[in-house]
Every structure is written in C-alpha cells, then in structure tokens.
Design an enzyme around this catalytic site. Structure first.
Site, PDB file in Angstrom:
ATOM      1  CE1 TYR A 169      -3.763   2.455   0.612  1.00 31.00           C
ATOM      2  CE2 TYR A 169      -2.333   3.368   2.307  1.00 31.00           C
ATOM      3  CZ  TYR A 169      -3.460   3.468   1.508  1.00 31.00           C
ATOM      4  OH  TYR A 169      -4.265   4.582   1.588  1.00 31.00           O
ATOM      5  CE  LYS A 173      -3.479   5.165  -1.748  1.00 27.65           C
ATOM      6  NZ  LYS A 173      -4.541   5.759  -2.608  1.00 27.65           N
TER       7      LYS A 173
END
Length: 275
Positions: A169, A173
């Site tokens: 994750y 990002k």
C-alpha cells in the site's frame, strides 16, 4: 466554496462510498453543472446519486459501473461522460485498495500486486483517458478568465511512512506522488493542474483495514477531503500544482508559504544529499 464549481463537469472514480461519495456531494454543493460517478457496483452508486440530487437538484448526475483496473471500462466511462455532459473539467481518481498488513516475506504475491493494480494502474487509467478532455477544459476556462483542467489523485500520508507490513500500500501511494509530478511535467504547459492529496485519517471501510492499533488516528470525516478537493478545483491553489498536499493542513497557512514552497521546490519527491 459555494458556486466555485459552477459550470463544471466532474468525473469521479470510486464514488460509491466514503471519500468519493462525500466528494461528489461537495461538488454538487459547490454548484457543479454535472457529476459523473463510477465504481464497480452500479447499485451502490445509486445512493451517491441520490445524495448529489438532494444536495443540489440543479446538478445533473449520471452513474456507470467501472473497474478502474480495466482500461477499456475507464475509457468507455470517460467517453460517455463527455457525450452526455460535453466535457470533463475536473477528474478525481479516488478508487483505492488496502489489503492485510503482512511482512514482505509472508505476503501473497497476487494480493501484494493487487494494491498496485488498483492504486497505481487504476489511477493511471483515469489520468490517461481524462487528460485530453482536461486539456481542452483548461484552454476553454483560461479563455474565459477562469481555471479548469484539474486532476486530483488520492494519495496518503502512508506514502511518507515506513510501517511494517504495509509495503504494498505505502509504496503504491508513494508512486502516485511521483506520477502526479510526471503529469505536471508532461502536461503543465497544456494547462493541467494535478495534485496528489492525503485525505486525512478517515474511518472508511478501507481505512479500517489497517491494524486496529492504527484506528486511533482515524479522526477526520470524509467531508474534510471532499471540501479540500473542491477548493483545489476552484483554482485557489493552482500555484501548488504537481505537489503532495494534505487535506488536514490549514489552507490559509499553506497560501502564506507559497513563496517558500516554490523557491525551495517543496512537497515533491526528491533525494537531497549533503557533500
């Protein structure tokens, strides 16, 4: 921000709940001409459309099922938006994914990569197929003395952190922040204004996928990120295009720092080394 989105057509990916849903309502309250909503579930989008219509009956609203990981579906949705409403003035790439936090050596390869499929590839697809229309919007609004061509990418404070188990994750990002910079480098001359934003710690279904110990940081509401997106699309922060910004920051203080941010090229991904 009442009236700040007047005359604009807004395309939102990931609009069936949470931040995406609040953003749709925010743009309706700001007087958007039309809002085109996409997510994987057309049934879930119906609730968002009802909220948009309640917020502003004069804002036209259409929905379409769309998986952002599939290029053809995103292209079709954007094409239908333009055919129906005549433009895309603001694009919001809000769709995201967060799986279980697992150390790299224990991850499922397919699950690890799925974060990138949704968070980065999905964001790229929204960028790729809205850009031609956003460029046209930027030129049209500039000719009328306004500001158009705004592209908002959903990033996260996680992009700046190293939390054990969050490699999929947080790296996806981090890559979104860099992609934002590339959009600006490639298309800034075309009038595009791209931003990567941290929405704050919001207790959405996605946010609650984090370990329970992190839930204490989920103290913001979806409305904060929604209003921040509306503010960015108003043109008030065009000077900060191509940068990572947080919805939790005071916008007045941010504006006061404009000269320093531009002079020192802050809020971008850079390696600085002292010799």
């Amino acid at each position: 921000m009442q009236g700040s989105a007047k005359g604009k057509v807004v395309f939102i990916a990931g609009a069936s709940r949470g931040i995406g849903q609040a953003t749709a309502v925010g743009f309706a309250e700001a007087g958007a001409k039309a809002i085109y909503l996409t997510a994987r579930s057309e049934a879930a989008l119906g609730e968002t459309r009802a909220l948009v219509e309640a917020a502003n009956p004069e804002t036209a609203c259409a929905i379409a099922a769309c998986d952002v990981t599939r290029a053809a579906e995103v292209e079709k949705a954007v094409t239908e938006c333009v055919a129906r409403f005549g433009a895309v003035d603001v694009a919001d790439a809000n769709a995201g994914y967060l799986g279980p936090w697992v150390k790299i050596g224990e991850t499922d390869p397919e699950g690890w990569w799925h974060n990138w499929e949704v968070n980065l590839r999905g964001t790229y697809h929204v960028i790729r197929f809205t850009l031609p229309h956003l460029i046209a919007s930027a030129k049209r609004w500039a000719a009328e003395g306004g500001s158009g061509g705004h592209l908002i990418l959903l990033s996260s404070i996680g992009a700046q952190l190293l939390m054990p188990g969050a490699s999929d994750y947080q790296t996806s990002k981090h890559a979104i922040n860099r992609l934002c910079e590339f959009v600006q480098t490639d298309h800034g001359a075309d009038g595009i204004k791209c931003f990567a934003i941290h929405p704050g710690g919001v207790p959405t279904e996605l946010g609650k996928q984090m370990p329970e110990a992190m839930h204490a940081y989920l103290t913001e509401t979806p409305d904060l990120a929604a209003c921040f997106a509306v503010w960015l699309a108003s043109g008030a922060a065009d000077w900060a295009k191509g940068r990572y910004l947080s919805a939790t920051w005071d916008v007045g203080e941010l504006a006061e720092m404009q000269n320093r941010i531009l002079q020192d090229d802050l809020l971008v991904n850079r390696l600085r080394a002292q010799v």
